[in-house]
Design a protein around this motif. Structure first.
Motif, PDB file in Angstrom:
ATOM      1  N   ALA A  40      68.469 -76.574  59.813  1.00 47.59           N
ATOM      2  CA  ALA A  40      67.005 -76.636  59.816  1.00 47.59           C
ATOM      3  C   ALA A  40      66.503 -77.113  58.462  1.00 47.59           C
ATOM      4  O   ALA A  40      65.547 -77.869  58.380  1.00 47.59           O
ATOM      5  N   GLY A  41      67.166 -76.679  57.371  1.00 44.46           N
ATOM      6  CA  GLY A  41      66.757 -77.113  56.032  1.00 44.46           C
ATOM      7  C   GLY A  41      66.927 -78.608  55.857  1.00 44.46           C
ATOM      8  O   GLY A  41      66.100 -79.282  55.269  1.00 44.46           O
ATOM      9  N   VAL A  42      68.022 -79.164  56.401  1.00 40.62           N
ATOM     10  CA  VAL A  42      68.246 -80.600  56.315  1.00 40.62           C
ATOM     11  C   VAL A  42      67.207 -81.331  57.149  1.00 40.62           C
ATOM     12  O   VAL A  42      66.628 -82.319  56.737  1.00 40.62           O
ATOM     13  N   ALA A  43      66.917 -80.819  58.359  1.00 46.41           N
ATOM     14  CA  ALA A  43      65.975 -81.484  59.258  1.00 46.41           C
ATOM     15  C   ALA A  43      64.552 -81.463  58.703  1.00 46.41           C
ATOM     16  O   ALA A  43      63.778 -82.355  58.964  1.00 46.41           O
ATOM     17  N   SER A  44      64.202 -80.430  57.905  1.00 46.96           N
ATOM     18  CA  SER A  44      62.823 -80.317  57.439  1.00 46.96           C
ATOM     19  C   SER A  44      62.452 -81.402  56.427  1.00 46.96           C
ATOM     20  O   SER A  44      61.291 -81.641  56.181  1.00 46.96           O
ATOM     21  N   THR A  45      63.450 -82.049  55.799  1.00 48.12           N
ATOM     22  CA  THR A  45      63.139 -83.145  54.879  1.00 48.12           C
ATOM     23  C   THR A  45      62.856 -84.437  55.641  1.00 48.12           C
ATOM     24  O   THR A  45      62.364 -85.398  55.062  1.00 48.12           O
ATOM     25  N   GLU A  46      63.174 -84.450  56.911  1.00 47.24           N
ATOM     26  CA  GLU A  46      62.906 -85.618  57.752  1.00 47.24           C
ATOM     27  C   GLU A  46      61.441 -85.612  58.182  1.00 47.24           C
ATOM     28  O   GLU A  46      60.817 -84.569  58.257  1.00 47.24           O
ATOM     29  N   PRO A  47      60.879 -86.798  58.492  1.00 50.94           N
ATOM     30  CA  PRO A  47      59.482 -86.848  58.947  1.00 50.94           C
ATOM     31  C   PRO A  47      59.296 -86.099  60.258  1.00 50.94           C
ATOM     32  O   PRO A  47      60.168 -86.125  61.119  1.00 50.94           O
ATOM     33  N   ASP A  48      58.155 -85.423  60.392  1.00 56.08           N
ATOM     34  CA  ASP A  48      57.859 -84.779  61.670  1.00 56.08           C
ATOM     35  C   ASP A  48      57.039 -85.701  62.571  1.00 56.08           C
ATOM     36  O   ASP A  48      56.996 -85.505  63.778  1.00 56.08           O
ATOM     37  N   ARG A  77      55.902 -85.971  55.953  1.00 55.96           N
ATOM     38  CA  ARG A  77      57.021 -85.062  55.738  1.00 55.96           C
ATOM     39  C   ARG A  77      56.489 -83.638  55.643  1.00 55.96           C
ATOM     40  O   ARG A  77      55.688 -83.335  54.760  1.00 55.96           O
ATOM     41  N   PRO A  78      56.940 -82.730  56.515  1.00 55.51           N
ATOM     42  CA  PRO A  78      56.406 -81.367  56.489  1.00 55.51           C
ATOM     43  C   PRO A  78      56.896 -80.542  55.313  1.00 55.51           C
ATOM     44  O   PRO A  78      56.235 -79.593  54.902  1.00 55.51           O
ATOM     45  N   VAL A  79      58.061 -80.894  54.724  1.00 56.22           N
ATOM     46  CA  VAL A  79      58.643 -80.073  53.668  1.00 56.22           C
ATOM     47  C   VAL A  79      57.715 -79.972  52.454  1.00 56.22           C
ATOM     48  O   VAL A  79      57.616 -78.925  51.824  1.00 56.22           O
ATOM     49  N   ASP A  80      56.983 -81.065  52.136  1.00 54.59           N
ATOM     50  CA  ASP A  80      56.043 -81.028  51.010  1.00 54.59           C
ATOM     51  C   ASP A  80      54.618 -81.387  51.427  1.00 54.59           C
ATOM     52  O   ASP A  80      53.744 -81.522  50.582  1.00 54.59           O
ATOM     53  N   ASP A  81      54.369 -81.555  52.727  1.00 58.28           N
ATOM     54  CA  ASP A  81      53.059 -81.899  53.278  1.00 58.28           C
ATOM     55  C   ASP A  81      52.485 -83.143  52.597  1.00 58.28           C
ATOM     56  O   ASP A  81      51.361 -83.161  52.111  1.00 58.28           O
ATOM     57  N   VAL A  82      53.301 -84.212  52.576  1.00 62.57           N
ATOM     58  CA  VAL A  82      52.923 -85.487  51.968  1.00 62.57           C
ATOM     59  C   VAL A  82      53.034 -86.576  53.027  1.00 62.57           C
ATOM     60  O   VAL A  82      53.978 -86.587  53.812  1.00 62.57           O
ATOM     61  N   SER A  83      52.053 -87.485  53.042  1.00 60.94           N
ATOM     62  CA  SER A  83      52.093 -88.643  53.935  1.00 60.94           C
ATOM     63  C   SER A  83      52.278 -89.907  53.109  1.00 60.94           C
ATOM     64  O   SER A  83      51.581 -90.105  52.114  1.00 60.94           O
ATOM     65  N   HIS A 106      50.862 -99.565  48.895  1.00 59.06           N
ATOM     66  CA  HIS A 106      51.441 -98.297  49.333  1.00 59.06           C
ATOM     67  C   HIS A 106      50.524 -97.158  48.902  1.00 59.06           C
ATOM     68  O   HIS A 106      49.820 -97.274  47.907  1.00 59.06           O
ATOM     69  N   ALA A 107      50.556 -96.067  49.644  1.00 58.51           N
ATOM     70  CA  ALA A 107      49.787 -94.875  49.262  1.00 58.51           C
ATOM     71  C   ALA A 107      50.584 -93.628  49.569  1.00 58.51           C
ATOM     72  O   ALA A 107      51.402 -93.607  50.495  1.00 58.51           O
ATOM     73  N   ARG A 108      50.350 -92.612  48.763  1.00 57.73           N
ATOM     74  CA  ARG A 108      50.946 -91.285  48.973  1.00 57.73           C
ATOM     75  C   ARG A 108      49.793 -90.294  49.039  1.00 57.73           C
ATOM     76  O   ARG A 108      49.024 -90.174  48.089  1.00 57.73           O
ATOM     77  N   VAL A 109      49.663 -89.597  50.168  1.00 58.65           N
ATOM     78  CA  VAL A 109      48.583 -88.624  50.355  1.00 58.65           C
ATOM     79  C   VAL A 109      49.157 -87.231  50.147  1.00 58.65           C
ATOM     80  O   VAL A 109      50.040 -86.803  50.903  1.00 58.65           O
ATOM     81  N   GLN A 115      44.440 -85.445  47.462  1.00 61.73           N
ATOM     82  CA  GLN A 115      44.634 -86.533  46.501  1.00 61.73           C
ATOM     83  C   GLN A 115      45.360 -87.692  47.175  1.00 61.73           C
ATOM     84  O   GLN A 115      46.269 -87.485  47.969  1.00 61.73           O
ATOM     85  N   VAL A 116      44.931 -88.928  46.835  1.00 63.29           N
ATOM     86  CA  VAL A 116      45.585 -90.134  47.345  1.00 63.29           C
ATOM     87  C   VAL A 116      46.036 -90.952  46.148  1.00 63.29           C
ATOM     88  O   VAL A 116      45.208 -91.346  45.314  1.00 63.29           O
ATOM     89  N   ASP A 117      47.342 -91.206  46.037  1.00 62.25           N
ATOM     90  CA  ASP A 117      47.890 -92.047  44.980  1.00 62.25           C
ATOM     91  C   ASP A 117      48.165 -93.419  45.561  1.00 62.25           C
ATOM     92  O   ASP A 117      48.981 -93.556  46.483  1.00 62.25           O
ATOM     93  N   LEU A 118      47.479 -94.436  45.042  1.00 59.79           N
ATOM     94  CA  LEU A 118      47.652 -95.814  45.498  1.00 59.79           C
ATOM     95  C   LEU A 118      48.569 -96.534  44.521  1.00 59.79           C
ATOM     96  O   LEU A 118      48.410 -96.412  43.304  1.00 59.79           O
ATOM     97  N   ILE A 119      49.516 -97.324  45.058  1.00 60.29           N
ATOM     98  CA  ILE A 119      50.535 -97.951  44.235  1.00 60.29           C
ATOM     99  C   ILE A 119      50.687 -99.407  44.646  1.00 60.29           C
ATOM    100  O   ILE A 119      50.842 -99.717  45.828  1.00 60.29           O
ATOM    101  N   GLY A 120      50.636-100.304  43.653  1.00 61.01           N
ATOM    102  CA  GLY A 120      50.903-101.721  43.892  1.00 61.01           C
ATOM    103  C   GLY A 120      49.701-102.525  44.329  1.00 61.01           C
ATOM    104  O   GLY A 120      49.194-102.333  45.414  1.00 61.01           O
ATOM    105  N   ASP A 121      49.254-103.437  43.455  1.00 62.72           N
ATOM    106  CA  ASP A 121      48.170-104.374  43.778  1.00 62.72           C
ATOM    107  C   ASP A 121      46.936-103.660  44.337  1.00 62.72           C
ATOM    108  O   ASP A 121      46.426-103.995  45.403  1.00 62.72           O
TER     109      ASP A 121
END
Length: 196
Positions: A40-48, A77-83, A106-109, A115-121
């Protein structure tokens, strides 16, 4: 007495055998449940979930649309609640200030921090309105705090406002107060004065 001793010996052997079986079962149960937790720990790092060509609207506490965020692909990813978002496009919809459009590669939410981190151009565009001059800002990385209407970066920024051009390294812009602060290496180019 020999019969009694023999009977006790068999009874003791039977009880020891039962005790060993109980401990063996307990150990096997622990090993099995530990293995499931590891899996379950390995699977939780995978996208839900992964969504292609998505669009969602963020509403204000009063039920009014604040902004629309869309993109080519969203991976959560549910492990850190980041999109993670490919080719994000963000349109502000607030009626108090002019609408703006923000694009990037690219963006990381970070949902927990809003917070939204925008990356590249990264490209921020505000069209001209009767009250405001057109604005365009470009940088390589930009952090948005949409609920606070704040944009910030520690990278190089170029900003065009009407005919004026400003560049510098590091910036904090507050859309609510319409103020921009450049940290260092600022350079301003003003258009020539109209000689009428």
């Amino acid at each position: 007495m020999n019969k009694r001793t023999a009977h006790r010996g068999r009874l003791l052997a039977l009880m020891l055998m039962g005790l060993l079986c109980a401990f063996g079962s307990f150990w096997l149960l622990q090993v099995m449940s530990g293995g499931e937790e590891t899996q379950a720990g390995v699977a939780s790092t995978e996208p839900d979930y992964i969504i292609d060509n998505f669009s969602f609207v963020r509403m204000s506490e009063h039920g009014q649309p604040r902004y629309v965020l869309s993109g080519a692909r969203l991976t959560h990813r549910p492990v850190d609640d980041v999109s993670e978002i490919e080719k994000p496009v963000m349109h502000s919809l607030t009626t108090q200030h002019p609408p703006m459009t923000v694009t990037a590669n690219h963006a990381r939410v970070l949902h927990a921090k809003d917070q939204v981190d925008l990356i590249g151009d990264v490209d921020v565009v505000r069209p001209e309105t009767p009250k405001y001059k057109p604005l365009r800002m470009r940088t390589e990385e930009l952090t948005l705090l949409p609920d606070d209407e704040i944009m910030k970066t520690d990278k190089h920024v170029t900003l065009t406002l009407g005919g004026m051009s400003v560049s510098g390294t590091g910036m904090v812009a507050n859309n609510a107060t319409q103020q921009v602060h450049l940290d260092s290496q600022s350079h301003i180019e003003l258009p020539p004065r109209d000689k009428r």
